[in-house]
Design an enzyme around this catalytic site. Structure first.
Site, mmCIF file in Angstrom:
data_model
loop_
_atom_site.group_PDB
_atom_site.id
_atom_site.type_symbol
_atom_site.label_atom_id
_atom_site.label_comp_id
_atom_site.label_asym_id
_atom_site.label_seq_id
_atom_site.Cartn_x
_atom_site.Cartn_y
_atom_site.Cartn_z
ATOM 1 N N ARG A 98 20.445 4.030 37.275
ATOM 2 C CA ARG A 98 21.289 5.452 36.848
ATOM 3 C C ARG A 98 22.724 4.992 36.614
ATOM 4 N NH1 ARG A 98 17.055 6.892 35.465
ATOM 5 N NH2 ARG A 98 15.925 8.835 35.963
ATOM 6 N N HIS A 157 19.318 3.040 27.349
ATOM 7 C CA HIS A 157 18.273 3.497 28.365
ATOM 8 C C HIS A 157 16.906 3.213 27.922
ATOM 9 C CE1 HIS A 157 17.884 6.810 31.853
ATOM 10 N NE2 HIS A 157 16.869 6.136 31.795
HETATM 11 P P1 NAP Z 1 10.912 4.294 44.519
HETATM 12 O O1 NAP Z 1 9.486 3.776 44.416
HETATM 13 O O2 NAP Z 1 11.245 5.367 45.103
HETATM 14 O O3 NAP Z 1 11.838 3.137 45.052
HETATM 15 C C1 NAP Z 1 13.058 3.254 45.519
HETATM 16 C C2 NAP Z 1 13.423 2.156 46.490
HETATM 17 O O4 NAP Z 1 14.872 2.322 46.688
HETATM 18 C C3 NAP Z 1 13.069 2.015 47.512
HETATM 19 O O5 NAP Z 1 12.702 0.669 48.182
HETATM 20 C C4 NAP Z 1 14.027 2.792 48.554
HETATM 21 O O6 NAP Z 1 13.905 2.341 49.976
HETATM 22 C C5 NAP Z 1 15.293 2.116 47.925
HETATM 23 N N1 NAP Z 1 16.325 3.030 48.379
HETATM 24 C C6 NAP Z 1 16.440 4.355 48.371
HETATM 25 N N2 NAP Z 1 17.669 4.739 48.965
HETATM 26 C C7 NAP Z 1 18.045 3.718 49.277
HETATM 27 C C8 NAP Z 1 19.476 3.606 49.935
HETATM 28 N N3 NAP Z 1 20.315 4.617 50.184
HETATM 29 N N4 NAP Z 1 19.569 2.205 50.313
HETATM 30 C C9 NAP Z 1 18.956 1.167 50.082
HETATM 31 N N5 NAP Z 1 17.656 1.272 49.476
HETATM 32 C C10 NAP Z 1 17.315 2.648 49.045
HETATM 33 O O7 NAP Z 1 11.532 4.340 42.898
HETATM 34 P P2 NAP Z 1 10.992 3.471 41.523
HETATM 35 O O8 NAP Z 1 9.722 4.065 40.894
HETATM 36 O O9 NAP Z 1 11.106 1.938 41.775
HETATM 37 O O10 NAP Z 1 12.102 3.969 40.470
HETATM 38 C C11 NAP Z 1 13.664 3.471 40.933
HETATM 39 C C12 NAP Z 1 14.362 4.139 39.767
HETATM 40 O O11 NAP Z 1 14.603 3.422 38.901
HETATM 41 C C13 NAP Z 1 14.328 5.554 39.576
HETATM 42 O O12 NAP Z 1 14.927 6.507 40.664
HETATM 43 C C14 NAP Z 1 15.152 5.563 38.285
HETATM 44 O O13 NAP Z 1 16.378 6.208 38.645
HETATM 45 C C15 NAP Z 1 15.024 4.272 37.680
HETATM 46 N N6 NAP Z 1 14.395 4.201 36.472
HETATM 47 C C16 NAP Z 1 15.107 3.730 35.369
HETATM 48 C C17 NAP Z 1 14.395 3.516 34.198
HETATM 49 C C18 NAP Z 1 15.157 3.214 32.872
HETATM 50 O O14 NAP Z 1 14.539 3.253 32.066
HETATM 51 N N7 NAP Z 1 16.382 2.867 33.102
HETATM 52 C C19 NAP Z 1 12.875 3.779 34.173
HETATM 53 C C20 NAP Z 1 12.394 4.287 35.471
HETATM 54 C C21 NAP Z 1 13.016 4.362 36.611
HETATM 55 P P3 NAP Z 1 12.625 2.427 50.782
HETATM 56 O O15 NAP Z 1 11.639 1.612 50.241
HETATM 57 O O16 NAP Z 1 13.023 1.929 52.137
HETATM 58 O O17 NAP Z 1 12.119 4.111 50.650
HETATM 59 C C1 GLV Z 2 13.535 6.908 33.446
HETATM 60 O O1 GLV Z 2 14.821 6.749 33.612
HETATM 61 C C2 GLV Z 2 12.986 7.323 34.591
HETATM 62 O O2 GLV Z 2 13.409 7.865 35.493
HETATM 63 O O3 GLV Z 2 11.670 7.224 34.462
#
Ligand code: NAP
Ligand code: GLV
Length: 306
Positions: free
Chosen positions: A221, A269
């Protein structure tokens, strides 16, 4: 089952049709103010009015992985918020990040400039061992990205909130683990959710702890990154550049310095797009599991913020 669909910036009709086809016995409709109450909603950045009116909702299915926009609304604490859990996003994210890391490591931008000028020239091969990649966030997307980077034999570090043990990945966790993670990292990939704890986490103080010649890839983000701190660290030579897919303001304003910066690559994005078919299959499967009283993955913890 009554299902309502409410998207801020996307036509709902194809989703209404596809969800109706998948659940012929349900009543599926696009939300409009004053619409009848629904049991489940499929949403992207809905307005507060939607939440205030839809008081019978049991579940909000977000059509993205990140729920930061949703959690800014005033939500009843008992409302179950469910995020997308991969649904075809992790492979896209792995492609995007590996492409950005390899393009930087192999200096392909430099080769493009040379060949555009009709110049046949070699660059000295760089040592992979000097390009440790640190993935911040080892969740659904981060773990997949870390594993994809291992295929190319980059040293890979990982950082998460809770401690992890992943084969071949040097794992760090918690606030106390952050300085050691940064010091061990040259190319930083951000894949953490945006929460009060992670907002502005990529700033002068943290980015200057990356190894000299560091590189930043932000695919999570825009509000994770203090944009002027990144530019200052690139301009003073500590960082070599950045690839950025997300921004504090989107679309990125036309006069934003990132557009013209020679060491910053911008994409709109698009690193991991929501895929309609995969997402609907996942959401419908979860609605059916809930009907059977079974647990589902991807339920958001309102307090934790992800
Ligand atoms: P997820 O499965 O919830 O994974 C989040 C990871 O971040 C977990 O390993 C978590 O730790 C860690 N985390 C959270 N808070 C933290 C902190 N304060 N310090 C250190 N580590 C922390 O999420 P995901 O599905 O992988 O997605 C991640 C993010 O990618 C989304 O929230 C979104 O913002 C972004 N995203 C972007 C796009 C794009 O097109 N640019 C697309 C999809 C997603 P734990 O394992 O210990 O809980
Ligand atoms: C995209 O940014 C998502 O959070 O899936």
């Amino acid at each position: 089952m009554n299902i309502t669909i409410c998207f801020a910036s996307l036509p709902p009709e194809p989703w209404v049709q596809a969800v109706q086809q998948a659940l012929p016995d349900a009543r599926v409709s696009a939300w409009a103010p004053g619409a009848p109450p629904a049991d489940h909603a499929i949403v992207w950045a809905p307005p507060q009015q939607f939440i205030d009116e839809q008081t019978a909702l049991q579940t909000l299915f977000n059509i993205g992985a990140g729920v930061d926009a949703l959690l800014q609304l005033k939500l009843p604490p008992s409302l179950k918020v469910v995020r997308l859990d991969d649904a075809g996003m992790s492979v896209q994210m792995a492609e995007y990040v590996c492409h950005a890391v390899i393009r930087h490591f192999r200096e392909f931008d430099g080769y493009d400039a040379d060949t555009a000028a009709g110049k046949w020239s070699y660059r000295k091969p760089r040592s992979r061992a000097d390009f440790a990649v640190g993935v911040m966030g080892l969740g659904v997307l981060g773990e997949r990205v870390a594993k994809a980077l291992q295929v190319f034999e980059f040293p890979v570090n990982g950082y998460s909130r809770s401690a992890k043990d992943l084969p071949g990945i040097r794992c760090f966790s918690g606030a106390q683990g952050l300085p050691e993670f940064l010091a061990a990292t040259r190319v930083l990939v951000n894949l953490m959710p945006l929460t009060p704890e992670t907002e502005n986490i990529l700033n002068q103080g943290t980015l200057s702890q990356l190894q000299a010649g560091g590189y930043v890839i932000n695919v999570a983000r825009g509000k994770h990154l203090v944009e002027e701190d990144l530019i200052a660290l690139i301009d003073n030579g500590h960082l070599a550049g950045a690839t950025l897919d997300v921004f504090r303001t989107e679309p990125l304003p036309a006069d934003h310095p990132f557009w013209q910066h020679p060491k910053i690559t911008v994409t709109p994005h698009t690193s991991a797009r929501t895929l309609r078919e995969e997402s609907i299959a996942q959401i419908v499967g979860k609605m059916q599991a809930l009907q059977r009283g079974e647990p589902i993955r991807g339920v958001v913890d309102h307090q934790r913020g992800y």
